[in-house]
Design a protein around this motif. Structure first.
Motif, PDB file in Angstrom:
ATOM      1  N   UNK A 155      11.063   1.418  -5.761  1.00 44.67           N
ATOM      2  CA  UNK A 155      10.335   2.520  -6.390  1.00 44.67           C
ATOM      3  C   UNK A 155      10.806   3.856  -5.831  1.00 44.67           C
ATOM      4  N   UNK A 156      10.924   3.912  -4.508  1.00 49.22           N
ATOM      5  CA  UNK A 156      11.386   5.155  -3.864  1.00 49.22           C
ATOM      6  C   UNK A 156      12.768   5.535  -4.373  1.00 49.22           C
ATOM      7  N   UNK A 207       0.834  -1.201   0.000  1.00 48.00           N
ATOM      8  CA  UNK A 207       0.000   0.000   0.000  1.00 48.00           C
ATOM      9  C   UNK A 207       0.870   1.252   0.000  1.00 48.00           C
ATOM     10  N   UNK A 254       1.496  -4.153   3.396  1.00 50.51           N
ATOM     11  CA  UNK A 254       1.610  -2.707   3.594  1.00 50.51           C
ATOM     12  C   UNK A 254       2.822  -2.177   2.846  1.00 50.51           C
ATOM     13  N   UNK A 255       3.945  -2.867   2.970  1.00 50.48           N
ATOM     14  CA  UNK A 255       5.106  -2.399   2.214  1.00 50.48           C
ATOM     15  C   UNK A 255       5.933  -3.597   1.768  1.00 50.48           C
ATOM     16  N   UNK A 256       6.535  -3.460   0.592  1.00 50.57           N
ATOM     17  CA  UNK A 256       7.359  -4.544   0.063  1.00 50.57           C
ATOM     18  C   UNK A 256       8.695  -3.965  -0.374  1.00 50.57           C
ATOM     19  N   UNK A 294       7.131  11.744  -2.622  1.00 57.37           N
ATOM     20  CA  UNK A 294       7.603  10.421  -2.221  1.00 57.37           C
ATOM     21  C   UNK A 294       7.330  10.210  -0.734  1.00 57.37           C
ATOM     22  N   UNK A 296       9.717  -3.877  -3.259  1.00 54.78           N
ATOM     23  CA  UNK A 296       9.518  -3.139  -4.498  1.00 54.78           C
ATOM     24  C   UNK A 296       9.154  -1.680  -4.220  1.00 54.78           C
ATOM     25  N   UNK A 297       8.483  -1.451  -3.107  1.00 55.95           N
ATOM     26  CA  UNK A 297       8.168  -0.069  -2.731  1.00 55.95           C
ATOM     27  C   UNK A 297       9.466   0.700  -2.518  1.00 55.95           C
TER      28      UNK A 297
END
Lengths: 179, 126
Positions: free
Chosen positions: B12-13, A114, B4-6, A154, B8-9
């Motif tokens: 991406x950042x 998310x 909630x977070x992976x 971001x 890949x997040x």
């Protein structure tokens, strides 16, 4: 009446009521964010955009069409309270953000969490707003705001996604068909 | 969205940061000619002000809402704006190539270009 089994968004009245609550929450968040003073190197007027958490919740718990209603309401709110250019940028940013958030949240097997959805939504919002600003001023230089906006987006997008993830977990059982 | 977070997040950042850095350098680049402030109204160049000389001046733009630009040695800023948000005024002083202040209702951009002292012209109005 068995309250546990009954607590679902399964009637039009309940869905409308929930959508209303989400939309109202979006406007309150927007208004509060507006009070935050602008920071030095950030484009003045840049706001965290936490109200997108309501759009995300609408996509996840209601439907994309319902979520788009919130986007429209936010745009009209900006138009009425801050003027034509503010309304235009709000509509452009909101529409682009909506367009990327829906597939991000509804994909069956997305590699992103998310937080990622929040980041993508925030960046799309910024890009849409910047594109509108460039069209309004007719000058490409306006896009010079992008790097600072991207970093800011971001951070705030991550927070928005984080909040959405947790709130969704708590509200998930409202969704018809979910346990 | 199950997680909630992976990782890949995070990737991406990282990608966003890299792209932002590249764009930042792209807009900064081009220290060609003296330090100047470029003002555009509705997409057309309105004035170029030399910021390398020692004079300070105020220019009021013929826009709706009205904006007043203040140019001083090494910096330019919008000091008065007739709109409600006054975002351009809040932007403060623009000093380096790439620094830009924008007024959407007036369709105005004020940005700094250049960086090395060269030309002898003080101001050019188109």
């Amino acid at each position: 009446m068995d309250m546990k089994k009954d607590m679902k968004l399964n009637t039009p009245a309940r869905r409308a009521a929930f959508l209303g609550v989400l939309a109202a929450t979006a406007l309150v968040i927007n208004r509060l964010e507006y009070l935050i003073p602008s920071f030095a190197f950030l484009p003045p007027g840049a706001k965290p955009g936490f109200s997108n958490v309501t759009v995300m919740l609408a996509v996840a718990l209601l439907s994309p069409a319902d979520a788009f209603v919130i986007v429209l309401i936010k745009g009209v709110f900006a138009l009425v309270t801050r003027g034509l250019t503010a309304g235009l940028t709000a509509f452009c940013g909101g529409a682009l953000s909506f367009a990327v958030t829906v597939p991000m949240l509804r994909a069956k097997r997305s590699p992103f969490g998310s937080v990622g959805a929040g980041i993508v939504g925030a960046l799309a919002h910024n890009t849409g707003q910047l594109a509108a600003a460039v069209m309004i001023t007719g000058t490409l230089r306006t896009a010079a705001y992008f790097p600072a906006l991207a970093v800011f987006g971001l951070i705030s997008g991550s927070l928005t996604g984080l909040v959405f993830g947790h709130v969704y977990r708590a509200l998930k059982k409202l969704k018809p068909g979910q346990n | 969205m199950k997680k909630i977070s992976t990782v890949y997040d995070l990737a991406l950042a990282g990608a966003v940061l890299v792209i932002a850095a590249v764009c930042f350098l792209a807009f900064r680049g081009g220290a060609d000619g003296g330090l100047r402030a470029e003002i555009t109204i509705d997409g057309e160049k309105y004035a170029v002000i030399d910021l390398d000389d020692n004079e300070s001046r105020e220019i009021t733009l013929p826009t709706e809402p009205e904006l007043t630009v203040f140019a001083e040695p090494g910096a330019v800023s919008v000091i008065r704006a007739g709109c409600r948000d006054k975002i351009c005024v809040k932007r403060g002083r623009l000093t380096k190539a790439g620094d830009t202040a924008v007024c959407l209702p007036a369709k105005v951009t004020v940005s700094v270009v250049g960086g090395k002292n060269e030309s002898g012209v003080d101001a050019v109005v188109y």
